[in-house]
Motif scaffolding. Structure first.
Motif, PDB file in Angstrom:
ATOM      1  N   LEU A   1      -4.788   5.037  -3.815  1.00  0.00           N
ATOM      2  CA  LEU A   1      -5.565   5.891  -2.923  1.00  0.00           C
ATOM      3  C   LEU A   1      -4.706   6.444  -1.784  1.00  0.00           C
ATOM      4  O   LEU A   1      -4.850   7.602  -1.382  1.00  0.00           O
ATOM      5  CB  LEU A   1      -6.754   5.112  -2.357  1.00  0.00           C
ATOM      6  N   PHE A   2      -3.803   5.604  -1.267  1.00  0.00           N
ATOM      7  CA  PHE A   2      -2.919   6.066  -0.196  1.00  0.00           C
ATOM      8  C   PHE A   2      -2.054   7.227  -0.669  1.00  0.00           C
ATOM      9  O   PHE A   2      -1.927   8.252   0.021  1.00  0.00           O
ATOM     10  CB  PHE A   2      -2.039   4.916   0.288  1.00  0.00           C
TER      11      PHE A   2
ATOM     12  N   ILE B   1       0.832  -1.210   0.000  1.00  0.00           N
ATOM     13  CA  ILE B   1       0.000   0.000   0.000  1.00  0.00           C
ATOM     14  C   ILE B   1       0.859   1.250   0.000  1.00  0.00           C
ATOM     15  O   ILE B   1       0.601   2.221  -0.723  1.00  0.00           O
ATOM     16  CB  ILE B   1      -0.943  -0.003   1.217  1.00  0.00           C
ATOM     17  N   ILE B   2       1.919   1.266   0.806  1.00  0.00           N
ATOM     18  CA  ILE B   2       2.706   2.486   0.996  1.00  0.00           C
ATOM     19  C   ILE B   2       3.693   2.718  -0.135  1.00  0.00           C
ATOM     20  O   ILE B   2       3.837   3.842  -0.623  1.00  0.00           O
ATOM     21  CB  ILE B   2       3.441   2.437   2.352  1.00  0.00           C
ATOM     22  N   PHE B   3       4.375   1.658  -0.580  1.00  0.00           N
ATOM     23  CA  PHE B   3       5.481   1.838  -1.504  1.00  0.00           C
ATOM     24  C   PHE B   3       5.128   1.560  -2.961  1.00  0.00           C
ATOM     25  O   PHE B   3       5.919   1.890  -3.843  1.00  0.00           O
ATOM     26  CB  PHE B   3       6.661   0.942  -1.098  1.00  0.00           C
ATOM     27  N   GLU B   4       3.989   0.952  -3.232  1.00  0.00           N
ATOM     28  CA  GLU B   4       3.629   0.638  -4.606  1.00  0.00           C
ATOM     29  C   GLU B   4       2.263   1.224  -4.923  1.00  0.00           C
ATOM     30  O   GLU B   4       1.351   1.180  -4.101  1.00  0.00           O
ATOM     31  CB  GLU B   4       3.647  -0.873  -4.840  1.00  0.00           C
ATOM     32  N   ALA B   5       2.148   1.781  -6.145  1.00  0.00           N
ATOM     33  CA  ALA B   5       0.917   2.457  -6.532  1.00  0.00           C
ATOM     34  C   ALA B   5       0.193   1.739  -7.655  1.00  0.00           C
ATOM     35  O   ALA B   5      -0.621   2.334  -8.343  1.00  0.00           O
ATOM     36  CB  ALA B   5       1.228   3.896  -6.959  1.00  0.00           C
TER      37      ALA B   5
ATOM     38  N   VAL C   1       9.367  -2.075   6.165  1.00  0.00           N
ATOM     39  CA  VAL C   1      10.527  -2.379   5.328  1.00  0.00           C
ATOM     40  C   VAL C   1      11.473  -3.311   6.072  1.00  0.00           C
ATOM     41  O   VAL C   1      11.474  -3.376   7.297  1.00  0.00           O
ATOM     42  CB  VAL C   1      11.280  -1.090   4.915  1.00  0.00           C
ATOM     43  N   ARG C   2      12.277  -4.043   5.332  1.00  0.00           N
ATOM     44  CA  ARG C   2      13.212  -4.973   5.960  1.00  0.00           C
ATOM     45  C   ARG C   2      14.362  -4.249   6.643  1.00  0.00           C
ATOM     46  O   ARG C   2      14.897  -4.714   7.646  1.00  0.00           O
ATOM     47  CB  ARG C   2      13.773  -5.927   4.903  1.00  0.00           C
ATOM     48  N   HIS C   3      14.764  -3.130   6.092  1.00  0.00           N
ATOM     49  CA  HIS C   3      15.899  -2.382   6.636  1.00  0.00           C
ATOM     50  C   HIS C   3      15.435  -0.961   6.984  1.00  0.00           C
ATOM     51  O   HIS C   3      15.561  -0.050   6.160  1.00  0.00           O
ATOM     52  CB  HIS C   3      17.048  -2.334   5.627  1.00  0.00           C
ATOM     53  N   PRO C   4      14.897  -0.758   8.168  1.00  0.00           N
ATOM     54  CA  PRO C   4      14.406   0.582   8.534  1.00  0.00           C
ATOM     55  C   PRO C   4      15.476   1.664   8.444  1.00  0.00           C
ATOM     56  O   PRO C   4      15.212   2.764   7.965  1.00  0.00           O
ATOM     57  CB  PRO C   4      13.917   0.394   9.976  1.00  0.00           C
TER      58      PRO C   4
END
Length: 291
Positions: A36-37, A25-29, A90-93
């Protein structure tokens, strides 16, 4: 091609369950929820920047100070939750926190919190407008995204030609500026060679502020030649970049917002299996299917 994946402790926790859904949701549109996000995020960013701009207008900030303060904290809390959500999925914050957009996200939060101690920092909240760079992938305007990426690659491929062109322009303005310093002199505003070079740059770029103008006939002749030369000069870098874009357009695939879970590089092809940047294995492409 054999690609050996690192151990789980070096890659971080694998994305699954709610983290994978939140990541999509956050990283892919390319899904309805992701689009919408991003649309709501940009709307909130625009409203927050507008609020800061209106708050700076004389009289408005004093009259509606309470409303602006409440709005700013609402926006800041929303951006804080969004930033924490990005770090959580994410895997690596730390890798995301140190990335370009991670730094921009953090800069969007700090001014409000720092303003509690140093009120003068409040004006720095306008840095949020930099996050609007995401607008190129939000509304699925594929043509604009592809042209933007094509422009970036064309500029990178043309950098040596452009550097040679700029060096030639710098030599021209240096010579012409020095010549105008000799012809006009300090009496007519050309007090030094750097000042004359400044005049040559503004004249050659057809800006012409008018703060320094030649007074002699020879100076005006040189100025006319500089302005005519400026017209032709503007067309050179445009032609270089356009030629590169034209040569690449036929072979460039349409981009997506498919993002690597390891390095956060986006734009992979739907059928890609490995990241084009770090070589990590890509998860299944999640996108909104069209009927």
């Amino acid at each position: 091609m054999n690609i050996h994946r690192a151990a789980p402790d070096t890659l971080g926790k694998p994305l699954a369950g709610w983290r994978l859904r939140l990541y999509t949701i956050i990283f892919e549109a390319d899904t309805r929820a992701g689009r919408l996000f991003d649309q709501w995020l940009i709307a909130v960013i625009l409203l927050s920047v507008v609020a800061v701009i209106v708050d700076s207008v004389q009289g408005m900030g004093t009259r509606y100070h309470l409303w602006f303060t409440v709005l700013e904290w609402v926006f800041t809390v929303a951006f804080t939750l969004e930033y924490l959500a990005r770090l959580a999925c994410v895997r690596h914050p730390m890798r995301y926190a140190l990335s370009f957009f991670g730094v921009i996200d953090l800069l969007a939060l700090l001014p409000t919190y720092i303003a509690l101690l140093v009120p003068e920092v409040h004006a720095l909240i306008d840095v949020r407008v930099l996050r609007l760079l995401r607008v190129f992938r939000v509304f699925k305007l594929t043509a604009y995204v592809s042209e933007y990426q094509s422009l970036g690659r064309a500029l990178a491929a043309s950098r040596r030609k452009i550097l040679v062109f700029l060096s030639a322009v710098l030599m021209i303005v240096l010579v012409m500026g020095t010549l105008m310093y000799v012809v006009e002199g300090p009496a007519h505003g050309f007090t030094s060679i750097p000042t004359s070079v400044y005049w040559a740059i503004t004249t050659m770029t057809t800006v012409g502020f008018g703060d320094i103008t030649p007074k002699t006939d020879l100076g005006r002749l040189i100025s006319s030649a500089m302005m005519l030369l400026g017209w032709g000069t503007l067309a050179v870098p445009t032609g270089i970049v356009t030629a590169e874009m034209t040569a690449r357009r036929a072979v460039e695939p349409l981009p997506t917002t498919r993002t690597c879970h390891e390095c956060l590089t986006e734009g992979h092809l739907p059928e890609a299996r490995y990241c084009l940047h770090c070589g990590a294995h890509l998860s299944a492409y999640l996108h909104e299917t069209t009927r």
